[in-house]
Enzyme design. Structure first.
Site, mmCIF file in Angstrom:
data_model
loop_
_atom_site.group_PDB
_atom_site.id
_atom_site.type_symbol
_atom_site.label_atom_id
_atom_site.label_comp_id
_atom_site.label_asym_id
_atom_site.label_seq_id
_atom_site.Cartn_x
_atom_site.Cartn_y
_atom_site.Cartn_z
ATOM 1 N N GLY A 1 0.812 -1.253 -0.076
ATOM 2 C CA GLY A 1 -0.017 0.099 0.183
ATOM 3 C C GLY A 1 0.831 1.128 0.131
ATOM 4 N N ILE B 1 2.737 4.969 0.857
ATOM 5 C CA ILE B 1 3.491 5.259 2.028
ATOM 6 C C ILE B 1 2.461 5.852 3.036
ATOM 7 C CG2 ILE B 1 5.142 7.429 2.930
ATOM 8 C CD1 ILE B 1 5.814 7.370 -0.195
ATOM 9 N N SER C 1 2.961 -1.249 10.895
ATOM 10 C CA SER C 1 2.070 -1.643 11.987
ATOM 11 C C SER C 1 1.313 -2.877 11.841
ATOM 12 C CB SER C 1 1.222 -0.315 12.301
ATOM 13 O OG SER C 1 1.894 0.883 12.509
ATOM 14 N N GLU D 1 10.965 -3.655 5.699
ATOM 15 C CA GLU D 1 11.929 -3.143 4.677
ATOM 16 C C GLU D 1 12.793 -1.960 5.223
ATOM 17 O OE1 GLU D 1 10.215 -0.732 1.581
ATOM 18 O OE2 GLU D 1 8.662 -0.235 2.704
ATOM 19 N N TYR E 1 13.013 13.210 -1.773
ATOM 20 C CA TYR E 1 11.787 13.965 -1.581
ATOM 21 C C TYR E 1 12.038 15.409 -1.764
ATOM 22 C CZ TYR E 1 9.700 9.982 0.454
ATOM 23 O OH TYR E 1 9.304 8.487 0.384
ATOM 24 N N ASP F 1 6.330 -6.590 5.368
ATOM 25 C CA ASP F 1 5.787 -5.077 5.187
ATOM 26 C C ASP F 1 5.796 -4.578 4.084
ATOM 27 O OD1 ASP F 1 8.269 -4.237 5.541
ATOM 28 O OD2 ASP F 1 7.882 -2.706 7.138
ATOM 29 N N ARG G 1 3.625 10.070 12.417
ATOM 30 C CA ARG G 1 4.857 9.347 12.864
ATOM 31 C C ARG G 1 6.221 10.125 12.721
ATOM 32 N NH1 ARG G 1 4.636 4.995 7.813
ATOM 33 N NH2 ARG G 1 5.682 6.227 6.351
#
Length: 212
Positions: free
Chosen positions: A11, A13, A19, A35, A47, A86, A142
């Site tokens: 899915g 970011i 989680s 990962e 970014y 994940d 986060r």
């Protein structure tokens, strides 16, 4: 396909892949494969300037994910030890197609197919989706330094890219069940009942896999 349970979660970011992977690994007693993200030395620069740093960023992720899966296959799946990850290495093509210029994408795609030709496939894919608002809130919560410059437009496009790619994945891999979970309607971090519903669904698929 690996003949021992191997679950991958995918899915966009910030949607909650790690989680959920941690919680399911604990519930199911599976080895957890996480990962490598923040260890990527190019990610912060990526970014800031996607065009300038995309190839270095994508190659770092590809090589590290290849090595991780190679080790997992040798040390766990080949030893009949179940694994939940994940991520799935297919995500490399989702990001590369969006970020790389055509000539670099062609080179990257060739390297990708060479490296992943013998990689184990998951038995079950869990696909987490969510709206842009939900993802932005979770990224903010986060508070990762490398993610502070992610643009909303990039995330919005990524959500769309994932939906297209996962639809293609289901069509091309009918033998791999895809469990879709709407992150706007499900909060498996705060609500135990939501986590239980997901766990029950995964266990049903594992039972079906075991009976084959």
């Amino acid at each position: 396909m690996a003949r021992v349970p191997f679950i991958a979660i995918e899915g966009p970011i910030g949607v909650g892949k790690t989680s959920l992977a941690k919680k399911l690994a604990n519930q199911l007693d599976f080895h957890l494969l996480k990962e490598i993200v923040e260890e990527n030395p190019f990610l912060g620069k990526f970014y800031d300037d996607i065009a300038a740093w995309s190839f270095q960023t994508e190659m770092f992720f590809l090589c590290n994910r290849f090595k991780q899966l190679e080790d997992i296959n040798k040390d766990y799946l080949n030893q009949k030890k179940p694994v939940i990850a994940d991520y799935h290495i297919l995500k490399n093509m989702i990001f590369a197609k969006r970020t790389l210029e055509a000539d670099k994408y062609d080179k990257y795609e060739k390297i990708y197919h060479i490296l992943t030709e013998d990689m184990p496939e998951p038995n079950i894919m869990i696909y987490l989706t969510a709206s842009l608002d939900t993802i932005l809130k979770r990224i903010e919560m986060r508070n990762r330094e490398v993610e502070k410059n992610i643009k909303a437009s990039y995330l919005s496009q990524l959500i769309s890219d994932y939906e297209i790619y996962m639809n293609q994945f289901e069509a091309m891999h009918p033998h791999i069940p895809v469990i879709r979970i709407n992150g706007d309607e499900t909060d498996f971090v705060q609500y135990q009942e939501d986590l239980k519903q997901i766990t029950d669904l995964v266990e049903k698929h594992l039972d079906a896999f075991a009976s084959k």
